[in-house]
Design an enzyme around this catalytic site. Sequence first.
Site, PDB file in Angstrom:
ATOM      1  N   ASP A   1       0.054  14.882 -11.340  1.00  0.00           N
ATOM      2  CA  ASP A   1      -0.279  15.854 -12.679  1.00  0.00           C
ATOM      3  C   ASP A   1      -1.005  16.961 -11.521  1.00  0.00           C
ATOM      4  O   ASP A   1      -1.082  17.271 -10.394  1.00  0.00           O
ATOM      5  CB  ASP A   1      -1.333  15.416 -13.678  1.00  0.00           C
ATOM      6  CG  ASP A   1      -2.819  14.990 -13.239  1.00  0.00           C
ATOM      7  OD1 ASP A   1      -3.001  15.137 -11.948  1.00  0.00           O
ATOM      8  OD2 ASP A   1      -3.336  14.657 -14.014  1.00  0.00           O
ATOM      9  N   HIS A   2      -1.497  18.008 -12.332  1.00  0.00           N
ATOM     10  CA  HIS A   2      -2.171  19.230 -11.631  1.00  0.00           C
ATOM     11  C   HIS A   2      -3.373  18.761 -10.590  1.00  0.00           C
ATOM     12  O   HIS A   2      -3.512  19.233  -9.762  1.00  0.00           O
ATOM     13  CB  HIS A   2      -2.654  20.137 -12.625  1.00  0.00           C
ATOM     14  CG  HIS A   2      -3.622  19.597 -13.745  1.00  0.00           C
ATOM     15  ND1 HIS A   2      -3.201  18.702 -14.792  1.00  0.00           N
ATOM     16  CD2 HIS A   2      -4.900  19.719 -13.945  1.00  0.00           C
ATOM     17  CE1 HIS A   2      -4.022  18.394 -15.419  1.00  0.00           C
ATOM     18  NE2 HIS A   2      -5.173  18.900 -15.004  1.00  0.00           N
TER      19      HIS A   2
ATOM     20  N   CYS B   1      -3.306  11.118  -9.791  1.00  0.00           N
ATOM     21  CA  CYS B   1      -4.069  11.965 -10.927  1.00  0.00           C
ATOM     22  C   CYS B   1      -5.497  11.939 -10.423  1.00  0.00           C
ATOM     23  O   CYS B   1      -5.623  11.730  -9.351  1.00  0.00           O
ATOM     24  CB  CYS B   1      -3.815  11.431 -12.250  1.00  0.00           C
ATOM     25  SG  CYS B   1      -4.339   9.906 -12.691  1.00  0.00           S
ATOM     26  N   GLY B   2      -6.219  12.414 -11.181  1.00  0.00           N
ATOM     27  CA  GLY B   2      -7.586  12.794 -10.856  1.00  0.00           C
ATOM     28  C   GLY B   2      -8.114  11.543 -10.390  1.00  0.00           C
ATOM     29  O   GLY B   2      -8.958  11.209  -9.496  1.00  0.00           O
ATOM     30  N   THR B   3      -7.909  10.150 -11.414  1.00  0.00           N
ATOM     31  CA  THR B   3      -8.669   9.015 -11.049  1.00  0.00           C
ATOM     32  C   THR B   3      -7.491   8.014 -10.597  1.00  0.00           C
ATOM     33  O   THR B   3      -7.920   6.970 -10.028  1.00  0.00           O
ATOM     34  CB  THR B   3      -9.136   8.580 -12.215  1.00  0.00           C
ATOM     35  OG1 THR B   3      -8.187   8.423 -13.414  1.00  0.00           O
ATOM     36  CG2 THR B   3     -10.360   9.243 -12.814  1.00  0.00           C
ATOM     37  N   GLY B   4      -6.348   8.274 -10.784  1.00  0.00           N
ATOM     38  CA  GLY B   4      -5.200   7.144 -10.654  1.00  0.00           C
ATOM     39  C   GLY B   4      -4.980   6.251 -11.849  1.00  0.00           C
ATOM     40  O   GLY B   4      -4.324   5.536 -11.923  1.00  0.00           O
TER      41      GLY B   4
ATOM     42  N   GLY C   1      -4.902   7.272 -15.245  1.00  0.00           N
ATOM     43  CA  GLY C   1      -4.107   7.720 -16.375  1.00  0.00           C
ATOM     44  C   GLY C   1      -2.679   7.414 -15.973  1.00  0.00           C
ATOM     45  O   GLY C   1      -1.951   6.885 -16.925  1.00  0.00           O
TER      46      GLY C   1
ATOM     47  N   HIS D   1      -0.107 -10.039  -3.344  1.00  0.00           N
ATOM     48  CA  HIS D   1      -0.262 -10.901  -4.503  1.00  0.00           C
ATOM     49  C   HIS D   1       0.237 -10.414  -5.807  1.00  0.00           C
ATOM     50  O   HIS D   1       1.032 -11.491  -6.603  1.00  0.00           O
ATOM     51  CB  HIS D   1      -1.780 -11.144  -4.776  1.00  0.00           C
ATOM     52  CG  HIS D   1      -2.305 -11.909  -3.736  1.00  0.00           C
ATOM     53  ND1 HIS D   1      -3.763 -12.661  -3.813  1.00  0.00           N
ATOM     54  CD2 HIS D   1      -1.948 -12.545  -2.535  1.00  0.00           C
ATOM     55  CE1 HIS D   1      -3.885 -13.148  -2.687  1.00  0.00           C
ATOM     56  NE2 HIS D   1      -3.113 -13.044  -1.691  1.00  0.00           N
ATOM     57  N   ASN D   2       0.560  -9.159  -6.094  1.00  0.00           N
ATOM     58  CA  ASN D   2       1.126  -8.648  -7.319  1.00  0.00           C
ATOM     59  C   ASN D   2       2.299  -8.323  -7.274  1.00  0.00           C
ATOM     60  O   ASN D   2       2.990  -7.942  -8.398  1.00  0.00           O
ATOM     61  CB  ASN D   2       0.030  -7.743  -7.981  1.00  0.00           C
ATOM     62  CG  ASN D   2      -1.262  -8.216  -7.872  1.00  0.00           C
ATOM     63  OD1 ASN D   2      -2.252  -7.759  -7.168  1.00  0.00           O
ATOM     64  ND2 ASN D   2      -1.786  -9.450  -8.699  1.00  0.00           N
TER      65      ASN D   2
ATOM     66  N   ARG E   1      -9.700  12.677  -7.135  1.00  0.00           N
ATOM     67  CA  ARG E   1     -11.122  12.986  -7.277  1.00  0.00           C
ATOM     68  C   ARG E   1     -11.784  11.869  -6.835  1.00  0.00           C
ATOM     69  O   ARG E   1     -13.128  11.873  -7.015  1.00  0.00           O
ATOM     70  CB  ARG E   1     -11.268  13.567  -8.708  1.00  0.00           C
ATOM     71  CG  ARG E   1     -10.481  14.654  -9.029  1.00  0.00           C
ATOM     72  CD  ARG E   1     -10.704  14.907 -10.766  1.00  0.00           C
ATOM     73  NE  ARG E   1     -10.094  16.164 -11.058  1.00  0.00           N
ATOM     74  CZ  ARG E   1      -9.732  16.564 -12.138  1.00  0.00           C
ATOM     75  NH1 ARG E   1      -9.781  15.832 -13.344  1.00  0.00           N
ATOM     76  NH2 ARG E   1      -8.934  17.707 -12.267  1.00  0.00           N
TER      77      ARG E   1
ATOM     78  N   ARG F   1       3.300 -18.936  -4.379  1.00  0.00           N
ATOM     79  CA  ARG F   1       2.897 -19.185  -5.755  1.00  0.00           C
ATOM     80  C   ARG F   1       2.619 -17.870  -6.327  1.00  0.00           C
ATOM     81  O   ARG F   1       2.616 -17.954  -7.606  1.00  0.00           O
ATOM     82  CB  ARG F   1       1.439 -20.033  -5.200  1.00  0.00           C
ATOM     83  CG  ARG F   1       0.404 -18.969  -4.732  1.00  0.00           C
ATOM     84  CD  ARG F   1      -1.134 -19.654  -4.273  1.00  0.00           C
ATOM     85  NE  ARG F   1      -2.244 -18.793  -3.888  1.00  0.00           N
ATOM     86  CZ  ARG F   1      -1.985 -18.230  -2.656  1.00  0.00           C
ATOM     87  NH1 ARG F   1      -0.947 -18.474  -1.781  1.00  0.00           N
ATOM     88  NH2 ARG F   1      -3.086 -17.569  -2.280  1.00  0.00           N
ATOM     89  N   HIS F   2       2.550 -16.799  -5.705  1.00  0.00           N
ATOM     90  CA  HIS F   2       2.374 -15.460  -6.523  1.00  0.00           C
ATOM     91  C   HIS F   2       3.768 -15.085  -7.466  1.00  0.00           C
ATOM     92  O   HIS F   2       3.523 -14.484  -8.414  1.00  0.00           O
ATOM     93  CB  HIS F   2       2.091 -14.739  -5.461  1.00  0.00           C
ATOM     94  CG  HIS F   2       0.985 -14.495  -4.714  1.00  0.00           C
ATOM     95  ND1 HIS F   2      -0.293 -14.799  -5.283  1.00  0.00           N
ATOM     96  CD2 HIS F   2       0.700 -14.938  -3.376  1.00  0.00           C
ATOM     97  CE1 HIS F   2      -1.269 -15.153  -4.427  1.00  0.00           C
ATOM     98  NE2 HIS F   2      -0.640 -15.272  -3.024  1.00  0.00           N
TER      99      HIS F   2
ATOM    100  N   ARG G   1       3.470 -16.477 -10.864  1.00  0.00           N
ATOM    101  CA  ARG G   1       2.290 -15.455 -11.732  1.00  0.00           C
ATOM    102  C   ARG G   1       3.078 -14.355 -12.094  1.00  0.00           C
ATOM    103  O   ARG G   1       2.864 -13.825 -13.171  1.00  0.00           O
ATOM    104  CB  ARG G   1       1.376 -15.579 -10.820  1.00  0.00           C
ATOM    105  CG  ARG G   1       0.606 -16.625 -10.550  1.00  0.00           C
ATOM    106  CD  ARG G   1      -0.488 -16.967  -9.360  1.00  0.00           C
ATOM    107  NE  ARG G   1      -0.966 -18.230  -9.328  1.00  0.00           N
ATOM    108  CZ  ARG G   1      -1.734 -18.543  -8.409  1.00  0.00           C
ATOM    109  NH1 ARG G   1      -2.173 -17.656  -7.295  1.00  0.00           N
ATOM    110  NH2 ARG G   1      -2.113 -19.867  -7.926  1.00  0.00           N
TER     111      ARG G   1
HETATM  112  C1  RB5 Z   1      -6.800  15.759 -15.731  1.00  0.00           C
HETATM  113  O1  RB5 Z   1      -8.015  16.321 -15.866  1.00  0.00           O
HETATM  114  C2  RB5 Z   1      -7.299  13.950 -15.383  1.00  0.00           C
HETATM  115  O2  RB5 Z   1      -7.619  13.802 -16.663  1.00  0.00           O
HETATM  116  C3  RB5 Z   1      -6.144  13.150 -15.041  1.00  0.00           C
HETATM  117  O3  RB5 Z   1      -5.882  13.713 -13.607  1.00  0.00           O
HETATM  118  C4  RB5 Z   1      -6.485  11.620 -14.678  1.00  0.00           C
HETATM  119  O4  RB5 Z   1      -7.736  11.738 -14.152  1.00  0.00           O
HETATM  120  C5  RB5 Z   1      -6.389  10.951 -15.931  1.00  0.00           C
HETATM  121  O5  RB5 Z   1      -6.522   9.643 -15.674  1.00  0.00           O
END
Ligand code: RB5
Length: 144
Positions: free
Chosen positions: A8-9, A65-68, A70, A98-99, A109, A132-133, A136
């Site tokens: 995303d942005h 994304c910002g956190t990975g 979403g 493993h997964n 971020r 074994r994985h 699972r």
């Molecule tokens: C966008 O602002 C933010 O919400 C998105 O990049 C992400 O972090 C969502 O999980």
Amino acid sequence: MRIAVGADHAGYRLKQRLVRVLEEEGHQIDDRGTFSEDSVDYPDFAAAVASEVASGDAELGLLVCGTGIGVGIAANKVDGIRAATCNDLFTARKSREHNDANILTVGSRVVGSGLAEDIVRTFFATDFEAGRHQRRVGKIHLLE
Ligand code: RB5
């Protein structure tokens, strides 16, 4: 390896950098966007990458994304997808071993670009250990 990539942005700039890393490693990249920092909705890009991986058109995927988080939540709604949010090297390696994670998600971020590059190199260079994985991971599929 053919790898589908999306962001995303918030993840756009880091995606551009990680695409270059993957191309340097010899991978074939299908960049599904986004292509600017204009605000977009991350599930759209997660869906594009996840469907390409689930269909087999791409072997593995990368989402930023910002956190990975979403993009990871959204991608995991698609049958056959095992998306792993990895903002450190240990989970990047273990999610493959493993997964059998088939999509890596990273938070622009959360991690610096140098660590993100190492996470990407680690994830895409690590194989599933099976054994074994395998059983699972099979049970994960039964939940679909
Ligand atoms: C966008 O602002 C933010 O919400 C998105 O990049 C992400 O972090 C969502 O999980």
